[in-house]
Design an enzyme around this catalytic site. Structure first.
Site, mmCIF file in Angstrom:
data_model
loop_
_atom_site.group_PDB
_atom_site.id
_atom_site.type_symbol
_atom_site.label_atom_id
_atom_site.label_comp_id
_atom_site.label_asym_id
_atom_site.label_seq_id
_atom_site.Cartn_x
_atom_site.Cartn_y
_atom_site.Cartn_z
ATOM 1 N N PHE A 60 57.809 11.052 67.576
ATOM 2 C CA PHE A 60 57.862 9.700 68.133
ATOM 3 C C PHE A 60 56.846 8.744 67.514
ATOM 4 O O PHE A 60 56.924 7.546 67.704
ATOM 5 C CB PHE A 60 57.632 9.732 69.647
ATOM 6 C CG PHE A 60 58.763 10.366 70.397
ATOM 7 C CD1 PHE A 60 60.003 9.733 70.462
ATOM 8 C CD2 PHE A 60 58.607 11.584 71.028
ATOM 9 C CE1 PHE A 60 61.060 10.309 71.143
ATOM 10 C CE2 PHE A 60 59.653 12.177 71.720
ATOM 11 C CZ PHE A 60 60.886 11.538 71.775
ATOM 12 N N TRP A 63 50.294 8.348 63.490
ATOM 13 C CA TRP A 63 48.874 8.147 63.794
ATOM 14 C C TRP A 63 48.018 9.006 62.880
ATOM 15 O O TRP A 63 48.508 9.928 62.227
ATOM 16 C CB TRP A 63 48.550 8.354 65.279
ATOM 17 C CG TRP A 63 48.980 9.662 65.921
ATOM 18 C CD1 TRP A 63 49.942 10.533 65.469
ATOM 19 C CD2 TRP A 63 48.483 10.214 67.137
ATOM 20 N NE1 TRP A 63 50.067 11.575 66.329
ATOM 21 C CE2 TRP A 63 49.184 11.421 67.363
ATOM 22 C CE3 TRP A 63 47.519 9.819 68.058
ATOM 23 C CZ2 TRP A 63 48.934 12.234 68.482
ATOM 24 C CZ3 TRP A 63 47.277 10.632 69.165
ATOM 25 C CH2 TRP A 63 47.978 11.818 69.372
ATOM 26 N N ASN A 64 46.729 8.652 62.810
ATOM 27 C CA ASN A 64 45.817 9.321 61.877
ATOM 28 C C ASN A 64 44.505 9.672 62.573
ATOM 29 O O ASN A 64 44.111 9.015 63.536
ATOM 30 C CB ASN A 64 45.456 8.377 60.725
ATOM 31 C CG ASN A 64 46.669 7.877 59.984
ATOM 32 O OD1 ASN A 64 47.342 8.625 59.302
ATOM 33 N ND2 ASN A 64 46.967 6.594 60.150
ATOM 34 N N HIS A 71 27.993 3.047 58.297
ATOM 35 C CA HIS A 71 27.673 1.985 57.333
ATOM 36 C C HIS A 71 28.681 1.941 56.182
ATOM 37 O O HIS A 71 28.334 1.795 55.022
ATOM 38 C CB HIS A 71 26.222 2.133 56.871
ATOM 39 C CG HIS A 71 25.269 1.984 58.031
ATOM 40 N ND1 HIS A 71 24.619 0.808 58.313
ATOM 41 C CD2 HIS A 71 24.958 2.841 59.028
ATOM 42 C CE1 HIS A 71 23.914 0.958 59.429
ATOM 43 N NE2 HIS A 71 24.102 2.184 59.876
ATOM 44 N N HIS A 75 30.577 -3.910 57.609
ATOM 45 C CA HIS A 75 29.932 -3.289 58.773
ATOM 46 C C HIS A 75 28.712 -4.047 59.250
ATOM 47 O O HIS A 75 28.200 -4.928 58.572
ATOM 48 C CB HIS A 75 29.604 -1.824 58.498
ATOM 49 C CG HIS A 75 28.479 -1.619 57.526
ATOM 50 N ND1 HIS A 75 28.669 -1.585 56.171
ATOM 51 C CD2 HIS A 75 27.148 -1.435 57.727
ATOM 52 C CE1 HIS A 75 27.508 -1.380 55.571
ATOM 53 N NE2 HIS A 75 26.562 -1.304 56.495
ATOM 54 N N ASP A 77 24.820 -3.918 61.045
ATOM 55 C CA ASP A 77 23.583 -3.131 61.177
ATOM 56 C C ASP A 77 22.851 -3.572 62.438
ATOM 57 O O ASP A 77 22.568 -4.761 62.614
ATOM 58 C CB ASP A 77 22.636 -3.388 60.001
ATOM 59 C CG ASP A 77 23.086 -2.747 58.697
ATOM 60 O OD1 ASP A 77 24.107 -2.044 58.689
ATOM 61 O OD2 ASP A 77 22.387 -2.953 57.682
ATOM 62 N N HIS A 81 18.772 0.712 63.307
ATOM 63 C CA HIS A 81 19.066 1.266 61.976
ATOM 64 C C HIS A 81 17.787 1.452 61.155
ATOM 65 O O HIS A 81 17.712 2.338 60.314
ATOM 66 C CB HIS A 81 20.031 0.319 61.250
ATOM 67 C CG HIS A 81 20.394 0.738 59.866
ATOM 68 N ND1 HIS A 81 20.696 2.039 59.519
ATOM 69 C CD2 HIS A 81 20.520 0.006 58.708
ATOM 70 C CE1 HIS A 81 20.989 2.086 58.219
ATOM 71 N NE2 HIS A 81 20.881 0.883 57.713
ATOM 72 N N HIS A 209 16.244 -5.380 55.690
ATOM 73 C CA HIS A 209 16.255 -4.388 56.774
ATOM 74 C C HIS A 209 14.924 -4.416 57.530
ATOM 75 O O HIS A 209 14.896 -4.417 58.759
ATOM 76 C CB HIS A 209 16.502 -2.988 56.211
ATOM 77 C CG HIS A 209 17.909 -2.763 55.746
ATOM 78 N ND1 HIS A 209 18.392 -3.280 54.564
ATOM 79 C CD2 HIS A 209 18.945 -2.090 56.322
ATOM 80 C CE1 HIS A 209 19.673 -2.916 54.427
ATOM 81 N NE2 HIS A 209 20.024 -2.203 55.478
#
Ligand code: MN
Length: 270
Positions: A60, A63-64, A71, A75, A77, A81, A209
């Site tokens: 039916f 999907w995975n 990261h 994406h 941070d 982090h 960072h």
């Protein structure tokens, strides 16, 4: 302040008077993953494994299962982090204030400089020159560093040479100043990190960072379509996945932009 009319806002999006610009790269195994000096550990690339596709494994549905580093791809941070942000309160993606997920953006176009110099660094004088034209960056804004790096494909994107990556980024002084003097919400780049490719040589190392996350601020990287944003006036929506104690996450990032053409056409009507 009178109560904003959210229905008019939604109608303006539906009518195209406010454009929604997708700033997200497609998450796929082909998208480059950041490579750091070996002593810093490595981010696992995105992987996808099919569970079923309307077949004998499950008739039916399609999907995975996916596996993804926090990261990977476009994406976010969070302050936790970085070691400078480790002791802050509410510093992980699941505890950040949701109101921070919607904020205006200042877009600084350094695409010409980055085209000439892969190691181009954003500096305080460069931001001050932008402010002289567009006004002072206000507290709580994203600063998005446009380099057109997202238009590079293949090896030219990570631009890894024998001595490491060569990609543009901020210098140490400008990051400290943007966080402490301008009070920005965060810093976003088109490159694979918020820091320059050679930033492990800077003082302090990885200043974006260091200062962003030490100051409780955020990073966005691997953004695209910054060339479709005005220098001021765009509103960014960036909400990371709610991973318990997560340091960041891939996410869908988009910007809301007043459609100048629509307003011009309206103005042109008698
Ligand atoms: Mn990151």
């Amino acid at each position: 302040m009178t109560a904003p009319d959210l229905l008019s806002f939604a109608s303006a999006i539906a009518a195209g008077a406010i454009r929604v610009v997708d700033l997200t790269e497609t998450l796929s195994p082909d998208f480059p993953t950041i490579v750091l000096p070996p002593e810093l550990g490595q981010c696992a690339p995105f992987r996808m494994e099919e569970i079923s596709r309307y077949d004998e494994r499950g008739g039916f549905c399609y999907w995975n299962n996916i596996t993804v580093g926090e990261h990977c791809g476009t994406h976010f941070d969070a302050p936790i982090h970085w070691i400078t942000g480790r002791d802050l309160s509410d510093n992980a993606v699941d505890t950040l204030p949701a109101a921070h997920f919607v904020a205006p953006a200042a877009v600084i176009d350094c695409s010409d400089e980055a085209a000439d110099d892969a190691d181009f660094l954003l500096t305080i004088p460069r931001v001050e020159a932008w402010e002289a034209e567009h006004g002072q960056i206000r507290p709580g804004q994203w600063v998005l560093f446009r380099t057109d790096w997202s238009k590079r494909r293949g090896r030219a994107y990570a631009n890894l040479l024998e001595d490491g990556a060569h990609t543009p980024g901020p210098d140490s002084d400008v990051m400290k100043w943007l966080v402490e003097t301008r009070g920005i919400l965060g810093f976003g780049t088109e490159t694979i990190g918020t820091d320059a490719g050679q930033a492990h040589h800077f003082v302090p190392p990885y200043p974006a960072h260091h200062f962003l996350h030490g100051g409780g601020r955020y990073g966005l990287q691997c953004l695209t379509h910054l060339d479709l944003l005005p220098p001021t006036g765009a509103v960014v929506v960036a909400a990371p996945l709610k991973i318990k104690n997560g340091s960041g996450s891939p996410l869908r990032v988009f910007a809301l932009v007043n459609n100048e053409r629509t307003s011009l056409q309206t103005d042109d009507q008698p």
